[in-house]
Design a protein around this motif. Structure first.
Motif, mmCIF file in Angstrom:
data_model
loop_
_atom_site.group_PDB
_atom_site.id
_atom_site.type_symbol
_atom_site.label_atom_id
_atom_site.label_comp_id
_atom_site.label_asym_id
_atom_site.label_seq_id
_atom_site.Cartn_x
_atom_site.Cartn_y
_atom_site.Cartn_z
ATOM 1 N N TYR A 58 -7.055 -3.936 -1.881
ATOM 2 C CA TYR A 58 -6.986 -4.728 -0.405
ATOM 3 C C TYR A 58 -7.724 -6.038 -0.910
ATOM 4 C CZ TYR A 58 -6.838 -6.330 4.081
ATOM 5 O OH TYR A 58 -6.597 -7.192 5.320
ATOM 6 N N SER A 105 0.849 -1.217 0.213
ATOM 7 C CA SER A 105 -0.105 0.006 -0.155
ATOM 8 C C SER A 105 0.812 1.298 0.003
ATOM 9 C CB SER A 105 -0.946 0.040 1.203
ATOM 10 O OG SER A 105 -1.782 -1.161 1.115
ATOM 11 N N ILE A 111 -6.250 2.170 -3.827
ATOM 12 C CA ILE A 111 -5.631 1.325 -2.828
ATOM 13 C C ILE A 111 -6.570 0.550 -2.024
ATOM 14 C CG2 ILE A 111 -3.812 1.350 -0.782
ATOM 15 C CD1 ILE A 111 -2.701 3.975 -2.231
#
Length: 445
Positions: free
Chosen positions: A63, A46, A59
């Protein structure tokens, strides 16, 4: 109810002596091997993505590549029962799967190392998926090894050692952050791959645990496969009854604060202008002390006073440490290194403390005969919801700013504290995770 109000307590000497056995060293290593792959996807990648100019919303959604951890129950029965040709006969069921999974994490880390997120994000995502899929498989085999290797009375201590190793991996991934500052991201990820290779070598020196014996039957292959998948899940309903609802709600949402906050922690550091070497140094320096304190404190308190009581305290600590990130975002700048160190250290204490108690509670809900499958179901239950919500963390941070975002994530812990107290006061033995402990004690020679 009397047992709930006055549980059997160990002396402090007995509690501390439990950590001096070889099995605890093994749990330390396995916790490290389990934590490193996830942290390289969850946090360090990240940071890399934000440095490469990737939007926070992207971002956050990125995940979701760790959805493989959520889907563990789909292949946990395979890991639980299927041998690997040649390896299983040589190493045993648990260690052979650990070795194969670790090799997969090495491939994923190496693949990410040679990508450029700014120009080839899809390839980076593919490497991250391989890494997370292999890491999830490793978790399945480690959870089964832990549950099979020690009696239920030892699970809290083993969980503490596991969490210490896991948090140690987080600290080591912070060292990887410093490496990326001194060299580049490629070297950083390759060092992490080599470290996983060292873990694979150490697994070879661990003892294969005893596996619960399953009576042979004359059922067809298809029937046996169906039973291996259905039976472990049906046992939860048989044991918990109507209490399956509050128990599964607790399992699903207890770690929500940590999951949603963690996705945006690295982008926060990047946007505030903190040097990567400084962040990595804090995570690998003061963070180690905080990790040891939190993990062992959680294990000691859970062992002496009970897991559910410890989880209540953990929820309160989680609220406070999540709110500390809001304070950092509101008052800090790139010169606030002391404040940054305090916030990171407090978060490490909380995560170690909460993780120890939570793992012990999940372990108490499983049946050793189906340890890998049932633990995978429980761990995937909270991962399913928490990771889905965490995927929107970037959108939340973009919409309400970092301060509002971290205040919201802190508030998630309060309803969980109330739910735990409700289960403590009204729940059945099975819901409180003590029924199997009593049965094990009765069956002990």
């Amino acid at each position: 109810m009397a047992e709930l109000m006055a549980p059997a307590r160990k002396t402090w000497g007995q509690t501390l002596a439990a950590y001096g056995r070889p099995i605890m060293i093994a749990m330390l290593i396995l916790g490290f091997a389990s934590g490193l792959p996830l942290m390289m996807v969850f946090s360090k990648l990240s940071f890399w993505l934000r440095d490469a100019g990737i939007e926070r919303s992207t971002i956050g959604f990125f995940y979701w590549v760790t959805i493989s951890y959520t889907l563990k129950p789909l292949w946990a029965p395979v890991v639980d029962r299927m041998p690997i040709p040649f390896l299983t006969s040589a190493l045993g069921k648990r260690r052979s799967w650990m070795i194969v999974a670790i090799l997969g994490t090495m491939v994923g880390l190496a693949m990410i190392a040679f990508t450029d997120p700014a120009n080839g994000l899809v390839v980076t995502a593919l490497g991250a998926f391989i890494l997370s899929y292999s890491g999830a498989t490793l978790d399945i085999s480690i959870d089964a090894w832990r549950i099979e290797s020690g009696p239920r009375d030892d699970q809290a201590n083993m969980a503490a050692a596991y969490v210490l190793g896991y948090r140690g991996a987080i600290m080591f991934s912070g060292f990887g952050l410093a490496i990326s500052e001194w060299t580049n991201w490629t070297v950083s990820f390759l060092v992490m791959a080599a470290t996983m290779g060292a873990c694979a070598i150490l697994v070879l020196f661990m003892k294969e645990p005893y596996h619960a014996y399953r009576e042979p039957d004359g059922k067809s292959f298809g029937r046996r496969v169906a039973d291996s998948v259905i039976e472990p899940f049906k046992q939860f309903w048989d044991r918990l009854g109507n209490w399956i609802v509050p128990v599964f709600l607790l399992v699903a949402f207890y770690r929500l604060s940590d999951f949603t906050m963690g996705v945006m922690a690295s982008p926060l550091y990047s946007d505030m202008g903190f040097d990567r070497a400084i962040v990595g140094g804090i995570q690998s320096g003061p963070g180690i002390i905080a990790t040891i304190s939190g993990g062992f404190l959680g294990g000691l308190i859970a062992y002496r006073f009970g897991v559910l009581r410890t989880m209540v305290v953990g929820a309160v600590i989680t609220f406070a440490t999540n709110a500390a990130f809001a304070y950092l975002a509101a008052t800090g700048d790139s010169d606030s290194v002391g404040l940054l160190a305090a916030v990171i250290s407090a978060d490490n204490i909380a995560a170690g403390f909460v993780g120890t108690a939570f793992i012990a509670y999940l372990s108490s809900l499983t049946d050793p005969l189906n340890a890998a499958t049932q633990y995978a179901l429980l761990s995937s239950l909270y991962a399913l919801i928490c990771k889905f919500i965490a995927g929107f963390s970037g959108v939340m941070a973009e919409t309400m700013g970092y301060v509002g975002f971290f205040v919201v994530t802190a508030s998630y812990a309060l309803p969980m504290a109330a739910l735990i107290i409700f289960i403590m006061l009204r729940g059945t033995d099975a819901a409180r995770g003590v029924r199997d402990l009593e049965k094990t004690a009765d069956a002990a020679p």
